[in-house]
Write a protein that holds these residues in place. Sequence first.
Motif, PDB file in Angstrom:
ATOM      1  N   ARG A 222      35.704  51.691  36.527  1.00  0.00           N
ATOM      2  CA  ARG A 222      36.813  50.733  36.516  1.00  0.00           C
ATOM      3  C   ARG A 222      36.366  49.360  36.018  1.00  0.00           C
ATOM      4  O   ARG A 222      37.045  48.718  35.218  1.00  0.00           O
ATOM      5  CB  ARG A 222      37.395  50.621  37.931  1.00  0.00           C
ATOM      6  CG  ARG A 222      38.642  49.772  38.029  1.00  0.00           C
ATOM      7  CD  ARG A 222      39.166  49.749  39.447  1.00  0.00           C
ATOM      8  NE  ARG A 222      38.197  49.166  40.350  1.00  0.00           N
ATOM      9  CZ  ARG A 222      38.017  47.845  40.504  1.00  0.00           C
ATOM     10  NH1 ARG A 222      38.754  47.008  39.799  1.00  0.00           N
ATOM     11  NH2 ARG A 222      37.126  47.392  41.350  1.00  0.00           N
ATOM     12  N   GLU A 223      35.178  48.922  36.485  1.00  0.00           N
ATOM     13  CA  GLU A 223      34.663  47.630  36.011  1.00  0.00           C
ATOM     14  C   GLU A 223      34.386  47.661  34.522  1.00  0.00           C
ATOM     15  O   GLU A 223      34.628  46.681  33.794  1.00  0.00           O
ATOM     16  CB  GLU A 223      33.392  47.280  36.792  1.00  0.00           C
ATOM     17  CG  GLU A 223      33.628  46.970  38.261  1.00  0.00           C
ATOM     18  CD  GLU A 223      32.347  46.634  38.994  1.00  0.00           C
ATOM     19  OE1 GLU A 223      31.288  46.708  38.339  1.00  0.00           O
ATOM     20  OE2 GLU A 223      32.419  46.308  40.195  1.00  0.00           O
ATOM     21  N   ALA A 224      33.828  48.813  34.027  1.00  0.00           N
ATOM     22  CA  ALA A 224      33.566  48.911  32.582  1.00  0.00           C
ATOM     23  C   ALA A 224      34.870  48.841  31.798  1.00  0.00           C
ATOM     24  O   ALA A 224      34.946  48.181  30.739  1.00  0.00           O
ATOM     25  CB  ALA A 224      32.814  50.217  32.287  1.00  0.00           C
ATOM     26  N   GLU A 225      35.913  49.532  32.309  1.00  0.00           N
ATOM     27  CA  GLU A 225      37.204  49.468  31.620  1.00  0.00           C
ATOM     28  C   GLU A 225      37.765  48.054  31.637  1.00  0.00           C
ATOM     29  O   GLU A 225      38.325  47.592  30.634  1.00  0.00           O
ATOM     30  CB  GLU A 225      38.182  50.436  32.300  1.00  0.00           C
ATOM     31  CG  GLU A 225      37.829  51.904  32.086  1.00  0.00           C
ATOM     32  CD  GLU A 225      38.777  52.824  32.857  1.00  0.00           C
ATOM     33  OE1 GLU A 225      39.579  52.269  33.636  1.00  0.00           O
ATOM     34  OE2 GLU A 225      38.706  54.044  32.654  1.00  0.00           O
ATOM     35  N   GLN A 226      37.607  47.371  32.777  1.00  0.00           N
ATOM     36  CA  GLN A 226      38.088  45.975  32.836  1.00  0.00           C
ATOM     37  C   GLN A 226      37.337  45.086  31.860  1.00  0.00           C
ATOM     38  O   GLN A 226      37.930  44.249  31.188  1.00  0.00           O
ATOM     39  CB  GLN A 226      37.943  45.451  34.264  1.00  0.00           C
ATOM     40  CG  GLN A 226      38.902  46.085  35.254  1.00  0.00           C
ATOM     41  CD  GLN A 226      38.703  45.535  36.652  1.00  0.00           C
ATOM     42  OE1 GLN A 226      37.779  44.763  36.888  1.00  0.00           O
ATOM     43  NE2 GLN A 226      39.561  45.961  37.591  1.00  0.00           N
ATOM     44  N   ARG A 227      35.991  45.277  31.800  1.00  0.00           N
ATOM     45  CA  ARG A 227      35.222  44.467  30.845  1.00  0.00           C
ATOM     46  C   ARG A 227      35.637  44.774  29.402  1.00  0.00           C
ATOM     47  O   ARG A 227      35.719  43.868  28.563  1.00  0.00           O
ATOM     48  CB  ARG A 227      33.731  44.746  31.031  1.00  0.00           C
ATOM     49  CG  ARG A 227      33.136  44.121  32.289  1.00  0.00           C
ATOM     50  CD  ARG A 227      31.625  44.078  32.215  1.00  0.00           C
ATOM     51  NE  ARG A 227      31.061  45.427  32.208  1.00  0.00           N
ATOM     52  CZ  ARG A 227      30.720  46.093  33.299  1.00  0.00           C
ATOM     53  NH1 ARG A 227      30.901  45.540  34.497  1.00  0.00           N
ATOM     54  NH2 ARG A 227      30.214  47.301  33.226  1.00  0.00           N
ATOM     55  N   ALA A 228      35.915  46.077  29.125  1.00  0.00           N
ATOM     56  CA  ALA A 228      36.356  46.420  27.769  1.00  0.00           C
ATOM     57  C   ALA A 228      37.709  45.777  27.462  1.00  0.00           C
ATOM     58  O   ALA A 228      37.934  45.259  26.356  1.00  0.00           O
ATOM     59  CB  ALA A 228      36.443  47.943  27.622  1.00  0.00           C
ATOM     60  N   THR A 229      38.596  45.796  28.466  1.00  0.00           N
ATOM     61  CA  THR A 229      39.911  45.170  28.260  1.00  0.00           C
ATOM     62  C   THR A 229      39.777  43.670  28.031  1.00  0.00           C
ATOM     63  O   THR A 229      40.423  43.096  27.139  1.00  0.00           O
ATOM     64  CB  THR A 229      40.801  45.439  29.485  1.00  0.00           C
ATOM     65  OG1 THR A 229      40.894  46.851  29.701  1.00  0.00           O
ATOM     66  CG2 THR A 229      42.194  44.870  29.275  1.00  0.00           C
ATOM     67  N   ARG A 230      38.909  43.031  28.856  1.00  0.00           N
ATOM     68  CA  ARG A 230      38.703  41.587  28.657  1.00  0.00           C
ATOM     69  C   ARG A 230      38.085  41.297  27.295  1.00  0.00           C
ATOM     70  O   ARG A 230      38.433  40.311  26.639  1.00  0.00           O
ATOM     71  CB  ARG A 230      37.808  41.042  29.782  1.00  0.00           C
ATOM     72  CG  ARG A 230      38.500  40.926  31.125  1.00  0.00           C
ATOM     73  CD  ARG A 230      37.711  40.020  32.061  1.00  0.00           C
ATOM     74  NE  ARG A 230      36.408  40.591  32.364  1.00  0.00           N
ATOM     75  CZ  ARG A 230      36.154  41.392  33.390  1.00  0.00           C
ATOM     76  NH1 ARG A 230      37.147  41.733  34.207  1.00  0.00           N
ATOM     77  NH2 ARG A 230      34.946  41.863  33.616  1.00  0.00           N
ATOM     78  N   ALA A 231      37.133  42.163  26.880  1.00  0.00           N
ATOM     79  CA  ALA A 231      36.509  41.943  25.572  1.00  0.00           C
ATOM     80  C   ALA A 231      37.533  42.068  24.448  1.00  0.00           C
ATOM     81  O   ALA A 231      37.538  41.264  23.497  1.00  0.00           O
ATOM     82  CB  ALA A 231      35.363  42.947  25.364  1.00  0.00           C
ATOM     83  N   GLU A 232      38.438  43.058  24.582  1.00  0.00           N
ATOM     84  CA  GLU A 232      39.477  43.213  23.554  1.00  0.00           C
ATOM     85  C   GLU A 232      40.416  42.012  23.552  1.00  0.00           C
ATOM     86  O   GLU A 232      40.807  41.512  22.487  1.00  0.00           O
ATOM     87  CB  GLU A 232      40.264  44.493  23.836  1.00  0.00           C
ATOM     88  CG  GLU A 232      41.290  44.843  22.764  1.00  0.00           C
ATOM     89  CD  GLU A 232      40.631  45.152  21.415  1.00  0.00           C
ATOM     90  OE1 GLU A 232      41.297  44.946  20.388  1.00  0.00           O
ATOM     91  OE2 GLU A 232      39.458  45.589  21.415  1.00  0.00           O
ATOM     92  N   ASP A 234      39.611  38.963  24.581  1.00  0.00           N
ATOM     93  CA  ASP A 234      38.870  37.827  24.016  1.00  0.00           C
ATOM     94  C   ASP A 234      38.780  37.919  22.497  1.00  0.00           C
ATOM     95  O   ASP A 234      38.843  36.898  21.794  1.00  0.00           O
ATOM     96  CB  ASP A 234      37.460  37.775  24.627  1.00  0.00           C
ATOM     97  CG  ASP A 234      37.496  37.486  26.113  1.00  0.00           C
ATOM     98  OD1 ASP A 234      38.541  36.996  26.596  1.00  0.00           O
ATOM     99  OD2 ASP A 234      36.478  37.761  26.793  1.00  0.00           O
TER     100      ASP A 234
END
Length: 524
Positions: A222-232, A234
């Motif tokens: 879940r954290e990896a998906e959140q980081r991917a979403t934030r990266a997208e 950004d």
Amino acid sequence: MPLTEPHDDHLRQEDPVDAARDPGEGTLAGTTPPGAAAAAASAPESEASDFAAPEPAASASEPEAPAPEASASEPETSASASEPEAAAPEPEPVLPEAVRQRIVALTATVLPGLPADEVPVPLRRVAKFAPNRRARLGAPAIAAQLTADPLFRQRITARVLADTGDLGAAVLEGTAPAAADPVEVAALAYLARPRGWRELIEASGAAVRAEADSAVVAELVREAEQRATRAEHDRAVARVEAEKLRDELARVREELGQLREESRQLTRSLRETQARERKATELLATERGRAARATADADAELRRVRARLAEAEAAAGVARASAKEARSVDDARLWLLLETIGQAAVGLRRELALDPVDKLPADFVADAFADQTAAPAAGAATRARDTDDPARLDQLLALPRAHLVVDGYNVTKRGFGEMSLEQQRKRLITGLGGIAAQTGDEVTVVFDGAERMHGLPPAPRGVRVLFSRKGETADELIRRLVRAEPPGRPVVVVSSDREVADGVRRHGAYPLGADSLLRRLARS
């Protein structure tokens, strides 16, 4: 519920002791659970002896068993008696935290249901706790008693298995249902201790750890998906910002071209301005020459004017000296005139002095509340004299039939405010008594108060003490006293309140500051 005895091979299956046992103990069928016999066999000799203590009393009341059966069971008894000595007890397994908490919770739930004589002494106090505190506060004592007392564990197990139904029966048989909670299975296996109970606990511990690992992995995913979403997000924001920066760069370049054009125009204007400045400098030099000549002419004229001014100042000095001498003569004449008028006023006062009467105007104001204010006389304002000179108080009190009205707290708080109100009133009234005795004038002092104060000392001769009524201030009472006096009588009001001074001045009274009275009291 009667005490549950540990399993004994000497007793036959049809023995009355077995029939007298509580069917709720042991397994769901009413027999001793397999784990109870294993726990009794693996317990230390001291525990085994404790568990076997009730047996002689029970066997005394039973019929004797046939000799062949007793002899046949002797080898088994000797073998079971030597078994604890030969094999050392296995250590308790390490329980997961969730399993340990569930065991304590199950024990705490059924603990109050045990008879008082079956509850171990260390847990009798815990059994009286509230349900939500029993498992939380009594956990260490419950865990220690479950480990050290197999008989207590059997009693708890019998009641827990009776409450769990089919799941308890399955665990008692050594199997764990696939859909059952591994923590619940491990807790029941620890309490019932069937064959393979350690394997059940280990399997449940592995399942709990697997669930914890799965939860950790899910959290990481879940954290990896959140980081991917934030990266997208950004990245999209960065693209938008890049577009804005490109537009800003184009705008800046356009403004730079405009500034360059303006700079060329300003350079041309600067050259033209410098040319005009050179022409102005030449004209300034010419005008400075003309101004120098005009300044020389003005200095000459100034010297001539100063000479005339010196002559005029000398003439003015002579005129001032003459005027000063004339003023001195006029002052002497005026002083003589005032002294003559003062002496005449004193004589007139003696001639016109009237005999004292029983009631004075201020007494009527003190006794009755005036509903309507009387209009002042036409010539009343002509007698007002506003002055800040403390010496004027003596002059005004020297007038015939003068009436002195004092704003009490206004004077006391200004002169001796560090005292209590009672001491302030006493000191002021005593001083006013001296003034009344010296001058013979009427003196009235007014204080704020909803009702007359009790415990006041008697007022000195010639001094009247008044208190404002409820709903009325001392300022209003002072104005009523002034309005009640007849036109022509000198009334002196002592108060530093500007509103009071302006009010009484309109009615023809003489307002004086509180300092004049304080200095007069200090002098006397």
